[in-house]
Scaffold this motif. Structure first.
Motif, PDB file in Angstrom:
ATOM      1  N   CYS A 135       0.865  -1.185   0.000  1.00  0.00           N
ATOM      2  CA  CYS A 135       0.000   0.000   0.000  1.00  0.00           C
ATOM      3  C   CYS A 135       0.901   1.234   0.000  1.00  0.00           C
ATOM      4  O   CYS A 135       2.097   1.124   0.280  1.00  0.00           O
ATOM      5  N   ASN A 136       0.318   2.372  -0.302  1.00  0.00           N
ATOM      6  CA  ASN A 136       1.113   3.606  -0.212  1.00  0.00           C
ATOM      7  C   ASN A 136       1.197   4.044   1.243  1.00  0.00           C
ATOM      8  O   ASN A 136       0.258   3.881   2.028  1.00  0.00           O
ATOM      9  N   ILE A 137       2.346   4.597   1.587  1.00  0.00           N
ATOM     10  CA  ILE A 137       2.621   5.023   2.969  1.00  0.00           C
ATOM     11  C   ILE A 137       3.225   6.425   2.897  1.00  0.00           C
ATOM     12  O   ILE A 137       4.333   6.595   2.376  1.00  0.00           O
ATOM     13  N   GLU A 138       2.461   7.398   3.374  1.00  0.00           N
ATOM     14  CA  GLU A 138       2.916   8.795   3.275  1.00  0.00           C
ATOM     15  C   GLU A 138       3.661   9.216   4.529  1.00  0.00           C
ATOM     16  O   GLU A 138       3.675   8.509   5.544  1.00  0.00           O
ATOM     17  N   ASN A 139       4.288  10.397   4.422  1.00  0.00           N
ATOM     18  CA  ASN A 139       5.105  10.907   5.526  1.00  0.00           C
ATOM     19  C   ASN A 139       4.965  12.420   5.596  1.00  0.00           C
ATOM     20  O   ASN A 139       4.841  13.083   4.560  1.00  0.00           O
TER      21      ASN A 139
ATOM     22  N   PRO B 215       0.178   3.089 -12.705  1.00  0.00           N
ATOM     23  CA  PRO B 215       1.367   3.318 -11.879  1.00  0.00           C
ATOM     24  C   PRO B 215       2.108   4.585 -12.290  1.00  0.00           C
ATOM     25  O   PRO B 215       2.173   4.925 -13.475  1.00  0.00           O
ATOM     26  N   CYS B 216       2.692   5.266 -11.301  1.00  0.00           N
ATOM     27  CA  CYS B 216       3.451   6.488 -11.593  1.00  0.00           C
ATOM     28  C   CYS B 216       4.763   6.130 -12.299  1.00  0.00           C
ATOM     29  O   CYS B 216       5.167   4.964 -12.363  1.00  0.00           O
ATOM     30  N   GLY B 217       5.412   7.146 -12.805  1.00  0.00           N
ATOM     31  CA  GLY B 217       6.645   6.935 -13.571  1.00  0.00           C
ATOM     32  C   GLY B 217       7.758   6.299 -12.758  1.00  0.00           C
ATOM     33  O   GLY B 217       8.513   5.467 -13.269  1.00  0.00           O
TER      34      GLY B 217
ATOM     35  N   ALA C 210       2.314   2.267  -3.422  1.00  0.00           N
ATOM     36  CA  ALA C 210       1.903   0.886  -3.149  1.00  0.00           C
ATOM     37  C   ALA C 210       2.717  -0.124  -3.967  1.00  0.00           C
ATOM     38  O   ALA C 210       3.117  -1.176  -3.452  1.00  0.00           O
ATOM     39  N   GLU C 211       2.960   0.206  -5.216  1.00  0.00           N
ATOM     40  CA  GLU C 211       3.656  -0.736  -6.099  1.00  0.00           C
ATOM     41  C   GLU C 211       5.074  -0.988  -5.618  1.00  0.00           C
ATOM     42  O   GLU C 211       5.560  -2.122  -5.593  1.00  0.00           O
ATOM     43  N   ARG C 212       5.764   0.095  -5.236  1.00  0.00           N
ATOM     44  CA  ARG C 212       7.147  -0.093  -4.776  1.00  0.00           C
ATOM     45  C   ARG C 212       7.186  -0.791  -3.425  1.00  0.00           C
ATOM     46  O   ARG C 212       8.101  -1.557  -3.153  1.00  0.00           O
TER      47      ARG C 212
HETATM   48  N1  THU Z   1       0.521   6.593  -5.436  1.00  0.00           N
HETATM   49  C1  THU Z   1       0.770   5.256  -5.434  1.00  0.00           C
HETATM   50  O1  THU Z   1       0.758   4.601  -4.384  1.00  0.00           O
HETATM   51  N2  THU Z   1       1.047   4.651  -6.622  1.00  0.00           N
HETATM   52  C2  THU Z   1       1.089   5.293  -7.819  1.00  0.00           C
HETATM   53  O2  THU Z   1       1.503   4.716  -8.799  1.00  0.00           O
HETATM   54  C3  THU Z   1       0.611   6.667  -7.908  1.00  0.00           C
HETATM   55  C4  THU Z   1       0.537   7.412  -6.628  1.00  0.00           C
HETATM   56  C5  THU Z   1       0.256   7.252  -4.155  1.00  0.00           C
HETATM   57  C6  THU Z   1       1.338   8.203  -3.705  1.00  0.00           C
HETATM   58  C7  THU Z   1       0.583   9.116  -2.791  1.00  0.00           C
HETATM   59  O3  THU Z   1       0.542   8.532  -1.498  1.00  0.00           O
HETATM   60  C8  THU Z   1      -0.823   9.137  -3.354  1.00  0.00           C
HETATM   61  O4  THU Z   1      -0.916   8.025  -4.223  1.00  0.00           O
HETATM   62  C9  THU Z   1      -1.157  10.425  -4.119  1.00  0.00           C
HETATM   63  O5  THU Z   1      -0.201  10.674  -5.087  1.00  0.00           O
END
Ligand code: THU
Length: 135
Positions: A41-45, A89-91, A54-56
Motif C-alpha cells: 500500500c502507499n505510505i505517506e510521511n 502506476p506512476c513513472g 503501493a507498487e514499490r
Molecule cells: N501513489 C501510489 O501509491 N502509486 C502510484 O503509482 C501513484 C501514486 C500514491 C502516492 C501518494 O501517497 C498518493 O498516491 C497520491 O499521489
C-alpha cells in the motif's frame, strides 16, 4: 492466481494505506513466477519525500525476501479509498518495474469502479526504457 484474484488482493490493501496528506489510497498485489504474492500500500510521511507508492512497497517486500522473477501486478486506488477510475502506476514505479521485469511479458492489471479489468504489458506503459542494458 487469476487476475481477478490479484485485483481482490490489491483491494484488500486499501485498508492499510496510510495517507493523512493526500487521502488517495492505493493497493497493489505482485504475483511472482513461483506463485507467491506480495502486497503493498502507499505510505505517506509528514516530510512528503519519504512517502512510498503501493507498487514499490510490494516490489521491495518481495525483493527483500529473495524474489526476482515477476509475472504481474494488480493496482487499484482512489480518493478516500473509493475506487472510481483506473489507477495507473506512476513513472517512478514504472522505472522500478523495468529494473526487475521483462517489459514484453510483465502484466499490469488495473480495475475501475465497475470492476472492469484492463491489462497492459510494461512496454506499453514504458517504451524506450533506460535500463541496465544501457549502462
Ligand atoms: N501513489 C501510489 O501509491 N502509486 C502510484 O503509482 C501513484 C501514486 C500514491 C502516492 C501518494 O501517497 C498518493 O498516491 C497520491 O499521489
Amino acid at each position: 492466481m487469476s487476475k481477478e484474484q490479484l485485483i481482490e488482493a490489491a483491494k484488500e490493501m486499501l485498508n492499510f494505506s496510510y495517507t493523512p496528506y493526500s487521502n488517495f489510497k492505493v493497493g497493489a498485489a505482485l504475483l511472482c513466477k513461483d506463485g507467491s504474492v506480495y502486497t503493498g500500500c502507499n505510505i505517506e510521511n509528514a516530510s512528503f519525500g519519504p512517502s512510498i507508492c503501493a507498487e514499490r512497497t510490494a516490489f521491495f517486500k518481495a525483493i527483500s525476501e529473495g524474489k526476482k522473477d515477476f509475472e504481474a501486478i494488480a493496482i487499484v486506488g482512489g480518493r478516500n479509498g473509493v475506487i472510481e477510475d483506473f489507477c495507473p502506476p506512476c513513472g517512478v514505479c514504472r522505472q522500478v518495474m523495468s529494473e526487475f521485469c521483462d517489459p514484453d511479458t510483465f502484466d499490469i492489471y488495473l480495475a475501475n469502479a465497475e470492476n472492469k479489468i484492463v491489462s497492459y504489458k510494461l512496454t506499453e506503459l514504458m517504451p524506450l526504457i533506460f535500463g541496465k542494458d544501457r549502462i
